[in-house]
Design an enzyme around this catalytic site. Sequence first.
Site, short mmCIF file in Angstrom:
data_model
loop_
_atom_site.label_atom_id
_atom_site.label_comp_id
_atom_site.label_asym_id
_atom_site.label_seq_id
_atom_site.Cartn_x
_atom_site.Cartn_y
_atom_site.Cartn_z
N GLU A 127 0.88 -1.23 -0.22
CA GLU A 127 -0.04 -0.03 -0.01
C GLU A 127 0.91 1.29 0.15
O GLU A 127 0.65 2.25 0.68
CB GLU A 127 -0.90 0.02 1.38
N GLU B 122 -5.99 -7.35 -2.18
CA GLU B 122 -6.61 -7.72 -1.21
C GLU B 122 -8.21 -7.02 -1.46
O GLU B 122 -8.45 -5.92 -1.86
CB GLU B 122 -6.22 -6.57 -0.11
#
Length: 1007
Positions: free
Chosen positions: A200, A298
Amino acid sequence: MRLLPVWTAALLAAQAAGVALTHKLNGFTITEHPDAEKRELLQKYVTWDDKSLFINGERIMIFGAEIHPWRLPVPSLWRDILQKVKALGFNCVSFYVDWALLEGKPGEYRAEGSFAWEPFFDAASDLGIYLIARPGPYINAEASGGGFPGWLQRLNGTIRSSDQSYLDATENYVSHIGGLIAKYQITNGGPVILYQPDNEYSGGCCGQEFPNPDYFQYVIDQARRAGIVVPTISNDAWPGGHNAPGTGKGEVDIYGHDNYPLGFDCANPDVWPEGNLPTDYRDLHLEISPSTPYALVEYQVGAFDPWGGPGFEQCAALTGYEFERVFHKNTFSFGVGILSLYMTFGGTNWGNLGHPGGYTSYDYGSPIKETREITREKYSELKLLGNFIKSSPGYLLATPGKLTNTTYTNTADLTVTPLLGNGTGSFFVLRHSDYSSQASTPYKLRLPTSAGQLTIPQLGGSLVLNGRDSKVHLVDYDVAGTKILYSTAEVFTWKKFHDGKVLVLYGGPGEHHELAVSSKAKVKVVEGLGSGISSKQIRGAVVVAWDVEPARRIVQIGDLKIFLLDRNSAYNYWVPQLGTETSIPYATEKAVAASVIVKAGYLVRTAYVKGRDLHLTADFNATTPVEVIGAPKTAENLFINGKKAHHTVDKNGIWSTEVGYSPPKIVLPVLEDLKWKSIDTLPEIQPSYDDSPWPDANLPTKNTIYPLRTPTSLYASDYGFHTGYLLFRGHFTANGRESNFSIQTQGGQAFGSSVWLSGTYLGSWTGDNDYQDYNATYTLPSLKAGKEYVFTVVVDNMGLNENWIVGQDEMKKPRGILNYELSGHEASDITWKLTGNFGGEDYVDKVRGPLNEGGLYAERHGYHQPYPPTKSKDWKSSTPLTGLSKPGISFYTASFDLDIKSGWDVPIYFEFGNSTTPAPAYRVQLYVNGWQYGKYVNNIGPQTRFPVPEGILNYKGTNWVAVTLWALEGSGAKLDSFKLVHGIPVRTALDVEGVELPRYQSRKGVY
């Protein structure tokens, strides 16, 4: 169907022509090469195009589960979780690695016992599960520090940047974990197919260059130096294009992002906010990375819950089976080629490994519970989706189109997104236009088929979409050479066996469905009542219509048997790949074809043929009829969990038997009746206590983000203490002018703190989830001038902050004392000592790792371990249900025996009562055989029940339980109740090997 936008159409045309594309996105210049083979590849085993990966040359949809082995420190149970993932029809597992658990001291990497990764990799290899490695170094993961070890707080540089001090700090970890992952790459015969650098990397601030191509390229190169040759994949926090292929330096091979569309409002699980269902992700993918498969690294399948939250059962409801039907099928409409669900199994934040925003349980509302149970309906629903995708290779060849609510149905209340195939099958994902609608909406379909445009149902009646549901309708779907012209019922699986083909369809309650098979054969109802089934030959196709019923019916058309099930019945079906006694193949086309269909209730783990014997390993939570559909031709006998089972064979070739369920009587000890021993674990509040062996708090801070407001550092990590309870002692000489003492402590969300002055209790901060720090002022008694006094301060470190935004260095938020003021004195008049876990970064208990222990007296001495020295004079007979009559912290320990019958998987919990209103403020740490398996905060919650797995608990022998009880109020504290309870026993093929449980040993130099 609406036309593609001009830009998208041009993009697709350029791809088809083989033209390299350059375009702008969010400030990045992206150059896409349409031919993946022209990229420089370091290996030939994993390649890709714009639709999917190819593994060993075979196209494959990656449907995966996120699990974190380190949240279940019993390696023999990792195989159990992986088998349950495989049983979903999934072919992949994605995993983080928590650096903080492996390098508790700079330069000392330890990955042994519960922290060894080899058993996990070996189990994945044995079970035919591919792996996506995500070792960070930054992982987020709701882990303490986001996976960063606490000693990074002392780093003189910005974390997750190209500052050399940070890069150097990561080298030891990455070289070790990267080197191990490299050994288990597919190129070496292992399961690892993709590698994700960082995590991320999507936001920056505070003057830091972001995105920093030099930094991200370094992380990639660092992995390559460690031996990583499989493709790299990113996990952007949203589809923002960071480090996408074509962005230049720092680009990954395959772009991916994550998405949690329904959010985390577990307090309102029935509320689906307007606009939360993504609809444009396909278009964004074509803008960002059109020549790589669409990857959701995800995707939400659960939700986290904070201190004081509603609890994970509410999160499971928020992201339950309805969520899966609507949201996960919606991802299919984008043509997703790599999909991993976070978290499929959450586990436990044992031993202080969680971040301050969450409590001990990391159940996450996942399909597989923290206890490893699979009783949530969302697990079964996910199994339907997983096996459908596994059975539908044509899905990857279909081209997603634009959603429409007018083209394919007769009502604007419904929306359909087509995935159109070119002779390989088409898929039509249907949902309510208002995705949150709970209405039951009748409809007809208008679908393009190889037989022309058809209005469906053709035999009359109407289809219906129930509230918060979604369907994948099929056209020209291939079943081993038989064309399913269309099906309104959904496919669970299909197989070609030696004696014919089987197609398993299902529908929801109250639904009407229709199927057309391109065949001139007659329809035969070979099982069940035929009165509810109608059929007709229409233009070379056999059309069959039926209403969904609980009773199974089997219709035969030529050599195809079609099982008509209701959804709840389909939940009981499994499709294990045939393997060997010790292994299961990866989900290749050949291996998927070599599967059997088993109806067996709770769980089917494996299936294999040995000689003339078909062996199943399976679990049962009730007396269960077992059926085998498509038993191998060579098999004659049926064995279940190693025991021969008498079976019959019906006219359709289905093997049938029954497995009985007679759970053993489970007698658990009454914890209140144990022979408890206790000791004062806060002797430091006594004026006579000698703290001379403690570290002096005399250092300047090395924290670059939070400058000192005290003469010397009282930040625990400056002294190597990163976990659990922290203790401070401040000495001063009174001058008689003291009237109050102000102190600002920081421990993270929901932390607590207490302060004493030479044995006199001054007060506590009892905690609140909205406060990471607190400034308290305490009134002092009259002090005698010239006399020595000492403050004792206890701070609960709830874990270190994560470090998501580059430049903020949030994980450097210190734990300990931020500031203080003693009236009538300069701050320098107080000299401080501090402690945390004994040894700090030189932690003693290498078996249980660097985070397991805190700084209480009993913890420092190791009394939480089995067989502490309770016969010494300092111990007394007392129970935590008697507790303390005044503020302080006591330690209690006792032993008990368990004798759980082998062959049974039994969840066991330690349960705290909380019946007093308002809830008294006290905090408890739970230790089981030396492993910290719970932090219970009575006045905040929500967790009251703490599961402890077999392997930590000795199910056939002696166990030791210990609790620390911290009373934060003047009246003291005691436990309302403390019980050992169990869940439903499951008859199992599981074999659990216990972990190492070191006993108490006197620690050299302990204080």
